[in-house]
Design an enzyme around this catalytic site. Structure first.
Site, PDB file in Angstrom:
ATOM      1  N   CYS A 116       0.819  -1.224   0.000  1.00 49.59           N
ATOM      2  CA  CYS A 116       0.000   0.000   0.000  1.00 49.59           C
ATOM      3  C   CYS A 116       0.846   1.263   0.000  1.00 49.59           C
ATOM      4  O   CYS A 116       0.327   2.355  -0.238  1.00 49.59           O
ATOM      5  CB  CYS A 116      -0.961  -0.003   1.177  1.00 49.59           C
ATOM      6  SG  CYS A 116      -2.184  -1.305   1.016  1.00 49.59           S
ATOM      7  N   HIS A 256      -3.349   7.327   2.069  1.00 48.97           N
ATOM      8  CA  HIS A 256      -3.759   6.000   1.600  1.00 48.97           C
ATOM      9  C   HIS A 256      -5.173   5.719   2.113  1.00 48.97           C
ATOM     10  O   HIS A 256      -5.514   6.070   3.244  1.00 48.97           O
ATOM     11  CB  HIS A 256      -2.779   4.945   2.137  1.00 48.97           C
ATOM     12  CG  HIS A 256      -3.209   3.541   1.869  1.00 48.97           C
ATOM     13  ND1 HIS A 256      -3.573   3.111   0.606  1.00 48.97           N
ATOM     14  CD2 HIS A 256      -3.345   2.470   2.698  1.00 48.97           C
ATOM     15  CE1 HIS A 256      -3.910   1.830   0.680  1.00 48.97           C
ATOM     16  NE2 HIS A 256      -3.784   1.422   1.919  1.00 48.97           N
ATOM     17  N   ASN A 286     -10.047   0.020  -0.897  1.00 47.97           N
ATOM     18  CA  ASN A 286      -8.586   0.036  -0.822  1.00 47.97           C
ATOM     19  C   ASN A 286      -8.017  -0.567  -2.113  1.00 47.97           C
ATOM     20  O   ASN A 286      -8.125  -1.769  -2.329  1.00 47.97           O
ATOM     21  CB  ASN A 286      -8.151  -0.772   0.412  1.00 47.97           C
ATOM     22  CG  ASN A 286      -6.649  -0.775   0.611  1.00 47.97           C
ATOM     23  OD1 ASN A 286      -5.883  -0.353  -0.261  1.00 47.97           O
ATOM     24  ND2 ASN A 286      -6.213  -1.272   1.748  1.00 47.97           N
TER      25      ASN A 286
HETATM   26  O1  UT7 Z   1      -4.027  -1.045   3.417  1.00 44.05           O
HETATM   27  C1  UT7 Z   1      -3.162  -1.942   4.044  1.00 44.05           C
HETATM   28  C2  UT7 Z   1      -3.210  -1.784   5.523  1.00 44.05           C
HETATM   29  N1  UT7 Z   1      -4.474  -2.253   6.033  1.00 44.05           N
HETATM   30  C3  UT7 Z   1      -5.142  -1.499   6.887  1.00 44.05           C
HETATM   31  O2  UT7 Z   1      -4.749  -0.396   7.205  1.00 44.05           O
HETATM   32  C4  UT7 Z   1      -6.378  -2.101   7.506  1.00 44.05           C
HETATM   33  C5  UT7 Z   1      -6.329  -1.941   9.022  1.00 44.05           C
HETATM   34  N2  UT7 Z   1      -7.460  -2.598   9.703  1.00 44.05           N
HETATM   35  C6  UT7 Z   1      -8.700  -2.131   9.602  1.00 44.05           C
HETATM   36  O3  UT7 Z   1      -8.976  -1.184   8.891  1.00 44.05           O
HETATM   37  C7  UT7 Z   1      -9.765  -2.762  10.482  1.00 44.05           C
HETATM   38  O4  UT7 Z   1      -9.140  -3.577  11.453  1.00 44.05           O
HETATM   39  C8  UT7 Z   1     -10.811  -3.615   9.712  1.00 44.05           C
HETATM   40  C9  UT7 Z   1     -11.701  -2.704   8.877  1.00 44.05           C
HETATM   41  C10 UT7 Z   1     -10.117  -4.615   8.817  1.00 44.05           C
HETATM   42  C11 UT7 Z   1     -11.713  -4.353  10.704  1.00 44.05           C
HETATM   43  O5  UT7 Z   1     -12.327  -3.413  11.592  1.00 44.05           O
HETATM   44  P1  UT7 Z   1     -12.256  -3.612  13.173  1.00 44.05           P
HETATM   45  O6  UT7 Z   1     -13.012  -2.499  13.771  1.00 44.05           O
HETATM   46  O7  UT7 Z   1     -10.818  -3.779  13.552  1.00 44.05           O
HETATM   47  O8  UT7 Z   1     -13.073  -4.944  13.365  1.00 44.05           O
HETATM   48  P2  UT7 Z   1     -12.605  -6.299  14.058  1.00 44.05           P
HETATM   49  O9  UT7 Z   1     -11.674  -7.056  13.184  1.00 44.05           O
HETATM   50  O10 UT7 Z   1     -12.194  -6.017  15.464  1.00 44.05           O
HETATM   51  O11 UT7 Z   1     -13.991  -7.075  14.107  1.00 44.05           O
HETATM   52  C12 UT7 Z   1     -15.059  -6.624  14.962  1.00 44.05           C
HETATM   53  C13 UT7 Z   1     -16.232  -7.548  14.768  1.00 44.05           C
HETATM   54  C14 UT7 Z   1     -15.873  -9.023  14.856  1.00 44.05           C
HETATM   55  O12 UT7 Z   1     -16.965  -9.706  15.444  1.00 44.05           O
HETATM   56  P3  UT7 Z   1     -16.884 -10.152  16.986  1.00 44.05           P
HETATM   57  O13 UT7 Z   1     -15.691 -11.034  17.092  1.00 44.05           O
HETATM   58  O14 UT7 Z   1     -16.745  -8.870  17.754  1.00 44.05           O
HETATM   59  O15 UT7 Z   1     -18.188 -10.849  17.182  1.00 44.05           O
HETATM   60  C15 UT7 Z   1     -15.760  -9.442  13.412  1.00 44.05           C
HETATM   61  O16 UT7 Z   1     -16.022 -10.821  13.214  1.00 44.05           O
HETATM   62  O17 UT7 Z   1     -16.777  -7.354  13.448  1.00 44.05           O
HETATM   63  C16 UT7 Z   1     -16.861  -8.608  12.785  1.00 44.05           C
HETATM   64  N3  UT7 Z   1     -16.657  -8.387  11.360  1.00 44.05           N
HETATM   65  C17 UT7 Z   1     -17.660  -8.059  10.527  1.00 44.05           C
HETATM   66  N4  UT7 Z   1     -18.968  -7.889  10.723  1.00 44.05           N
HETATM   67  C18 UT7 Z   1     -19.717  -7.548   9.659  1.00 44.05           C
HETATM   68  C19 UT7 Z   1     -15.500  -8.435  10.666  1.00 44.05           C
HETATM   69  N5  UT7 Z   1     -15.732  -8.148   9.380  1.00 44.05           N
HETATM   70  C20 UT7 Z   1     -17.066  -7.915   9.267  1.00 44.05           C
HETATM   71  C21 UT7 Z   1     -17.891  -7.568   8.193  1.00 44.05           C
HETATM   72  N6  UT7 Z   1     -19.199  -7.388   8.417  1.00 44.05           N
HETATM   73  N7  UT7 Z   1     -17.420  -7.396   6.930  1.00 44.05           N
END
Ligand code: UT7
Length: 332
Positions: A116, A256, A286
């Site tokens: 990225c 980004h 992204n």
């Molecule tokens: O570009 C390269 C670098 N990459 C980045 O900068 C990405 C960095 N990370 C992020 O932007 C975020 O971590 C994500 C957008 C990928 C995820 O967001 P988050 O707020 O960190 O969510 P999480 O992984 O902590 O998940 C929270 C909850 C989980 O459920 P439980 O365990 O709390 O029941 C996930 O299973 O959200 C759930 N979840 C979803 N729910 C609905 C994960 N993906 C989804 C989804 N729809 N698509």
């Protein structure tokens, strides 16, 4: 000897027509528009549907757009650097294929992988060639068919990525314009949290790796988020400080586009108002190396010669960095 700077003098892009919306994704995996918009900020992404086409197809089209807009002759182009994590194939380089498809016959062409941060890393490489006077009309093409490495059964990643290609022309100038400062980093400690396991020399493709979905992007989102949010904000604030720039001196932050919350945190740390931040994540998701130049392409008409821009990125590796550019031209 006159000091040469490297300046962007034109932009081009290619966006596939197909729009993959949150509504369609919610029929494929257990997700919904509300979650995606609040946690990430994406509404839709473009997907390349053309059978048998990949990164080079989009990259060559972005160069065609650049050439049409700038009037530069294909024969004059002497460098093509392609930043991509989705090369057409391991060999030959996607840059070689793009140069062939774009009918560029007299250029040194090669690929780089900065994930990225690919645009920043690529601009640094291209600028070094241009500043020394070694190359005079250089193209940096960022092309990503992220849909080829995205697992559309994994809701934690499939909502994030989109396909796009961009191209910028970089030329020498004796004016105080272009790339003024850069602060780029790589630290491989982060390689376990954002990766593709199979398809390379350690774990070549097999029926087993395909069955296990190991050819797709794997991300531990929370870990990556933690590092992204601090690294991008630190490096952007740091480059402002060492160039004695206040928020009022900056025309635009060009971040980004991985997560709206990361973008907001970076802008807050820099003390920048929302209306000075380029944001189009809602439309494209992204697109890895293509996000920053896609912003430059879309905002081109609002940019003025001499505008101070801060670019900032974070990605797999980990790679991250920031650049201070003085924009090179007004668009008629
Ligand atoms: O570009 C390269 C670098 N990459 C980045 O900068 C990405 C960095 N990370 C992020 O932007 C975020 O971590 C994500 C957008 C990928 C995820 O967001 P988050 O707020 O960190 O969510 P999480 O992984 O902590 O998940 C929270 C909850 C989980 O459920 P439980 O365990 O709390 O029941 C996930 O299973 O959200 C759930 N979840 C979803 N729910 C609905 C994960 N993906 C989804 C989804 N729809 N698509």
């Amino acid at each position: 000897m006159t000091k040469l700077n490297a300046v962007i003098t034109a932009t081009g892009a290619y966006l596939p027509d197909y729009r993959l919306t949150n509504e369609e994704l919610s029929t494929m995996v257990d997700t919904n528009d509300e979650w995606i918009m609040t946690r990430v900020g994406i509404k839709e992404r473009r997907i390349l549907k053309e059978e048998g086409e990949g990164a080079s197809f989009m990259g060559a089209k972005a160069i065609d757009d650049l050439i049409r807009k700038s009037g530069v002759s294909r024969d004059e182009i002497d460098l093509v650097v392609c930043a991509t994590v989705t090369p057409d194939a391991p060999i030959p380089s996607t840059a070689a294929i793009i140069a062939d498809k774009a009918d560029i016959r007299h250029a040194l062409a090669f690929d780089i992988n900065g994930a990225c941060s690919g645009f920043l890393f690529g601009l640094e490489v291209v600028s070094q060639f241009v500043r020394t006077g070694c190359k005079k009309k250089a193209i940096l093409v960022c092309t990503e068919k992220m849909s080829a490495i995205t697992d559309y059964t994994d809701r934690t990643t499939c909502v994030l990525f989109g396909d796009a290609a961009t191209a910028v022309l970089v030329e020498p100038t004796t004016e105080d314009l272009g790339l003024i400062d850069s602060d780029l980093h790589t630290d491989g400690f982060g390689r376990h949290w954002l990766k593709i396991e199979a398809g390379g020399s350690v774990l070549p493709s097999s029926h087993e790796t395909v069955d296990q979905h190991k050819h797709f992007v794997y991300q531990e989102g929370k870990q990556v988020f933690k590092y992204a949010v601090t690294s991008m904000a630190d490096v952007a604030a740091g480059i402002m400080e060492r160039n004695h720039l206040q928020a009022d001196d900056i025309a635009w932050l060009v971040p980004h586009q991985a997560n709206l919350r990361i973008i907001d945190a970076t802008a807050n740390r820099m003390g920048l108002a929302h209306d000075k931040v380029m944001i189009n994540i809602q439309n494209y998701g992204n697109t890895t190396s293509a996000t920053i130049p896609l912003c430059l392409y879309e905002w081109e008409k609002q940019l003025h010669k001499g505008d101070n821009l801060i670019l900032a990125a974070f990605g797999a590796g980990f790679t991250w960095g920031s650049m201070y550019l003085k924009w090179g031209y007004d668009t008629k």
